[in-house]
Design a protein around this motif. Structure first.
Motif, PDB file in Angstrom:
ATOM      1  N   ASN A   2     -14.782  26.689 -19.750  1.00 44.83           N
ATOM      2  CA  ASN A   2     -14.139  25.741 -20.657  1.00 44.83           C
ATOM      3  C   ASN A   2     -12.759  26.231 -21.087  1.00 44.83           C
ATOM      4  O   ASN A   2     -12.348  27.358 -20.779  1.00 44.83           O
ATOM      5  N   PHE A   3     -12.052  25.375 -21.812  1.00 45.54           N
ATOM      6  CA  PHE A   3     -10.678  25.682 -22.219  1.00 45.54           C
ATOM      7  C   PHE A   3     -10.615  26.947 -23.067  1.00 45.54           C
ATOM      8  O   PHE A   3      -9.716  27.769 -22.897  1.00 45.54           O
ATOM      9  N   ARG A   4     -11.570  27.098 -23.989  1.00 44.24           N
ATOM     10  CA  ARG A   4     -11.598  28.275 -24.864  1.00 44.24           C
ATOM     11  C   ARG A   4     -11.696  29.555 -24.049  1.00 44.24           C
ATOM     12  O   ARG A   4     -11.039  30.553 -24.352  1.00 44.24           O
ATOM     13  N   GLN A   5     -12.490  29.551 -22.989  1.00 44.83           N
ATOM     14  CA  GLN A   5     -12.628  30.736 -22.141  1.00 44.83           C
ATOM     15  C   GLN A   5     -11.367  30.986 -21.333  1.00 44.83           C
ATOM     16  O   GLN A   5     -10.966  32.137 -21.127  1.00 44.83           O
ATOM     17  N   GLY A  77       7.938  36.119 -17.593  1.00 41.47           N
ATOM     18  CA  GLY A  77       6.699  36.111 -16.829  1.00 41.47           C
ATOM     19  C   GLY A  77       5.578  35.339 -17.504  1.00 41.47           C
ATOM     20  O   GLY A  77       4.399  35.598 -17.245  1.00 41.47           O
ATOM     21  N   ILE A  78       5.919  34.375 -18.368  1.00 46.28           N
ATOM     22  CA  ILE A  78       4.898  33.535 -18.996  1.00 46.28           C
ATOM     23  C   ILE A  78       4.265  32.639 -17.934  1.00 46.28           C
ATOM     24  O   ILE A  78       4.959  32.056 -17.103  1.00 46.28           O
ATOM     25  N   GLN A  79       2.952  32.543 -17.961  1.00 47.42           N
ATOM     26  CA  GLN A  79       2.241  31.727 -16.980  1.00 47.42           C
ATOM     27  C   GLN A  79       2.408  30.248 -17.348  1.00 47.42           C
ATOM     28  O   GLN A  79       1.799  29.760 -18.294  1.00 47.42           O
ATOM     29  N   THR A  80       3.227  29.563 -16.565  1.00 50.35           N
ATOM     30  CA  THR A  80       3.554  28.168 -16.896  1.00 50.35           C
ATOM     31  C   THR A  80       2.336  27.253 -16.829  1.00 50.35           C
ATOM     32  O   THR A  80       2.222  26.301 -17.597  1.00 50.35           O
ATOM     33  N   TRP A  81       1.397  27.533 -15.909  1.00 49.32           N
ATOM     34  CA  TRP A  81       0.202  26.698 -15.797  1.00 49.32           C
ATOM     35  C   TRP A  81      -0.605  26.741 -17.089  1.00 49.32           C
ATOM     36  O   TRP A  81      -1.217  25.746 -17.484  1.00 49.32           O
ATOM     37  N   LEU A  82      -0.577  27.920 -17.758  1.00 50.57           N
ATOM     38  CA  LEU A  82      -1.325  28.069 -18.999  1.00 50.57           C
ATOM     39  C   LEU A  82      -0.665  27.278 -20.126  1.00 50.57           C
ATOM     40  O   LEU A  82      -1.344  26.607 -20.911  1.00 50.57           O
ATOM     41  N   VAL A  83       0.677  27.317 -20.180  1.00 49.57           N
ATOM     42  CA  VAL A  83       1.399  26.545 -21.185  1.00 49.57           C
ATOM     43  C   VAL A  83       1.166  25.055 -20.960  1.00 49.57           C
ATOM     44  O   VAL A  83       0.944  24.299 -21.913  1.00 49.57           O
ATOM     45  N   GLU A  84       1.197  24.625 -19.690  1.00 42.80           N
ATOM     46  CA  GLU A  84       0.947  23.214 -19.386  1.00 42.80           C
ATOM     47  C   GLU A  84      -0.456  22.792 -19.808  1.00 42.80           C
ATOM     48  O   GLU A  84      -0.661  21.678 -20.298  1.00 42.80           O
ATOM     49  N   MET A  85      -1.417  23.687 -19.651  1.00 46.60           N
ATOM     50  CA  MET A  85      -2.792  23.387 -20.057  1.00 46.60           C
ATOM     51  C   MET A  85      -2.869  23.224 -21.579  1.00 46.60           C
ATOM     52  O   MET A  85      -3.547  22.315 -22.085  1.00 46.60           O
ATOM     53  N   ALA A 122      -1.051  21.362 -43.004  1.00 46.40           N
ATOM     54  CA  ALA A 122      -1.259  21.608 -44.431  1.00 46.40           C
ATOM     55  C   ALA A 122      -2.659  22.141 -44.711  1.00 46.40           C
ATOM     56  O   ALA A 122      -2.894  22.779 -45.739  1.00 46.40           O
ATOM     57  N   ARG A 123      -3.590  21.903 -43.799  1.00 48.62           N
ATOM     58  CA  ARG A 123      -4.977  22.338 -43.976  1.00 48.62           C
ATOM     59  C   ARG A 123      -5.356  23.459 -42.998  1.00 48.62           C
ATOM     60  O   ARG A 123      -6.539  23.780 -42.859  1.00 48.62           O
ATOM     61  N   ASP A 124      -4.352  24.047 -42.344  1.00 49.18           N
ATOM     62  CA  ASP A 124      -4.571  25.140 -41.400  1.00 49.18           C
ATOM     63  C   ASP A 124      -5.562  24.746 -40.308  1.00 49.18           C
ATOM     64  O   ASP A 124      -6.455  25.518 -39.950  1.00 49.18           O
ATOM     65  N   CYS A 125      -5.406  23.531 -39.784  1.00 50.16           N
ATOM     66  CA  CYS A 125      -6.375  23.007 -38.810  1.00 50.16           C
ATOM     67  C   CYS A 125      -5.779  22.701 -37.446  1.00 50.16           C
ATOM     68  O   CYS A 125      -6.490  22.181 -36.573  1.00 50.16           O
ATOM     69  N   LEU A 126      -4.512  22.984 -37.221  1.00 49.96           N
ATOM     70  CA  LEU A 126      -3.899  22.676 -35.930  1.00 49.96           C
ATOM     71  C   LEU A 126      -4.641  23.361 -34.782  1.00 49.96           C
ATOM     72  O   LEU A 126      -5.012  22.722 -33.791  1.00 49.96           O
ATOM     73  N   THR A 127      -4.849  24.655 -34.920  1.00 46.92           N
ATOM     74  CA  THR A 127      -5.516  25.403 -33.856  1.00 46.92           C
ATOM     75  C   THR A 127      -6.970  24.982 -33.721  1.00 46.92           C
ATOM     76  O   THR A 127      -7.523  24.987 -32.619  1.00 46.92           O
ATOM     77  N   ASN A 128      -7.594  24.597 -34.836  1.00 46.23           N
ATOM     78  CA  ASN A 128      -8.981  24.117 -34.790  1.00 46.23           C
ATOM     79  C   ASN A 128      -9.128  22.964 -33.804  1.00 46.23           C
ATOM     80  O   ASN A 128     -10.042  22.934 -32.976  1.00 46.23           O
ATOM     81  N   VAL A 129      -8.228  21.988 -33.916  1.00 42.12           N
ATOM     82  CA  VAL A 129      -8.313  20.783 -33.090  1.00 42.12           C
ATOM     83  C   VAL A 129      -8.116  21.120 -31.616  1.00 42.12           C
ATOM     84  O   VAL A 129      -8.783  20.563 -30.740  1.00 42.12           O
ATOM     85  N   ILE A 130      -7.231  22.056 -31.346  1.00 40.65           N
ATOM     86  CA  ILE A 130      -6.906  22.400 -29.955  1.00 40.65           C
ATOM     87  C   ILE A 130      -8.003  23.246 -29.309  1.00 40.65           C
ATOM     88  O   ILE A 130      -8.379  23.027 -28.154  1.00 40.65           O
ATOM     89  N   LEU A 131      -8.564  24.196 -30.055  1.00 42.82           N
ATOM     90  CA  LEU A 131      -9.517  25.140 -29.469  1.00 42.82           C
ATOM     91  C   LEU A 131     -10.978  24.735 -29.649  1.00 42.82           C
ATOM     92  O   LEU A 131     -11.856  25.266 -28.985  1.00 42.82           O
TER      93      LEU A 131
END
Length: 338
Positions: A2-5, A77-85, A122-131
């Motif tokens: 999965n994405f998290r892994q 050397g940033i992995q562009t495929w990872l940023v696109e994901m 404002a609720r520190d939830c941005l990363t929550n939604v993504i991950l």
């Protein structure tokens, strides 16, 4: 996998990507630096037609991010495929908008969904939604507490509570929200961490109208605090976190269960309850019912069943929670007046 892994070990890149592409909504100073960097990027200017106009409209590309990281953070050397994901995930979750009219070849232009992004930030939830839920469970595991009480005959019981911060009299209070029936025997009540360390508390405020209680802690705790959401909708995905009794276990362990909202009902007493499918058991009472943003959309309170139907027919109980709006009402009308 999965994405998290897939992004495991790349958490810093996730944060940098989020901060860069949401700066226009959340961080004016960073946004100004990003625009200046993008306008000086001769490579991307040559690849994207009308690049300056696109930047002026608040849109950014993957190549703007790579140039910025190389210019300011000296990251190569940033992995562009990872940023696109990560960008695709941000679009799927509604945090970013990819404007199809500005797409040129494989150069996509992204802009933050301003109001939603600001709400989550404002609720520190941005990363929550993504991950997702796995990240949410890990992030808040130390913010879900055991509530240990002894009843009138000396038997010990475990319930659950969760941490919120409330601003009162120009200072923050760290408060554990739980059920009133969990905090009923307040004389011997103990608030415990996941590892059974005792946490001091000053007072307990019990609702006069609902099965809710608030335990004001002695100190402000610098842990990720929960925020209260709106009431859920039927079929919303949710998780519960709490300390149910587990047969043969030597301690009360924190369990996380996934499920969905099944219904919103009215009881015979006129109370509104949320029915959900995530498994709960004695000990879960007072635990948070969390939506995909990691916001509290209810508080686990009881199982609904007919004793005869359970024993004779094996009819399983329905798991119920008090609504988020009832929690907000309690905090606004009763806790604030205490």
């Amino acid at each position: 996998m999965n994405f998290r892994q897939l992004i495991s070990g790349h958490e810093e890149l996730v944060e940098k990507t989020i901060n860069f592409f949401t700066a226009n909504a959340n961080n004016p100073e960073l946004s100004a630096r990003i625009r200046e960097s993008a306008k000086n990027d001769k490579f991307t200017k040559g690849m994207v037609k009308g690049h300056d106009a696109v930047i002026s409209m608040g849109y950014l590309t993957l190549w703007d991010f790579l140039h910025f990281e190389n210019e300011f953070a000296q990251k190569k050397g940033i992995q562009t495929w990872l940023v696109e994901m990560i960008l695709n995930r941000m679009c799927e979750s509604g945090i970013l908008i990819a404007e199809p009219l500005l797409q040129q070849s494989h150069y996509r232009s992204y802009k933050a969904n301003e109001h939603f992004t600001q709400f989550l930030s404002a609720r520190d939830c941005l990363t929550n939604v993504i991950l997702g839920f796995q990240f949410i469970a890990e992030k808040y595991q130390h913010s879900v507490f055991k509530i240990a009480v002894c009843d009138d005959v000396g038997d010990q019981h475990i319930g659950t509570g969760f941490l919120i911060h409330i601003q009162k009299a120009n200072k923050d209070d760290s408060v554990i929200i739980t059920n009133k029936h969990v905090a009923k025997f307040s004389k011997d009540l103990r608030v415990l961490t996941q590892t059974n360390e005792k946490v001091g508390h000053l007072k307990i405020i019990k609702s006069q109208v609902s099965d809710l209680a608030a335990i004001k802690l002695s100190e402000v705790h610098n842990l990720p605090a929960f925020y209260i959401a709106e009431d859920p909708n039927v079929l919303d995905e949710v998780i519960t976190m709490g300390y149910p009794n587990v047969a043969m276990a030597r301690d009360s362990y924190q369990l996380t269960q996934a499920g969905e909202i099944n219904s919103i009902i009215q009881t015979g007493q006129g109370n509104t309850l949320v029915l959900f499918s995530a498994k709960t058991a004695p000990g879960n009472s007072g635990g948070p019912l969390l939506n995909y943003m990691g916001l509290v959309t209810g508080i686990v309170c009881e199982d609904l069943f007919y004793k005869d139907a359970l024993i004779e027919k094996g009819q399983l109980p329905y798991h119920a929670a008090i609504t988020a709006s009832e929690i907000n009402k309690f905090l606004t009308e009763e806790y604030s007046a205490s």
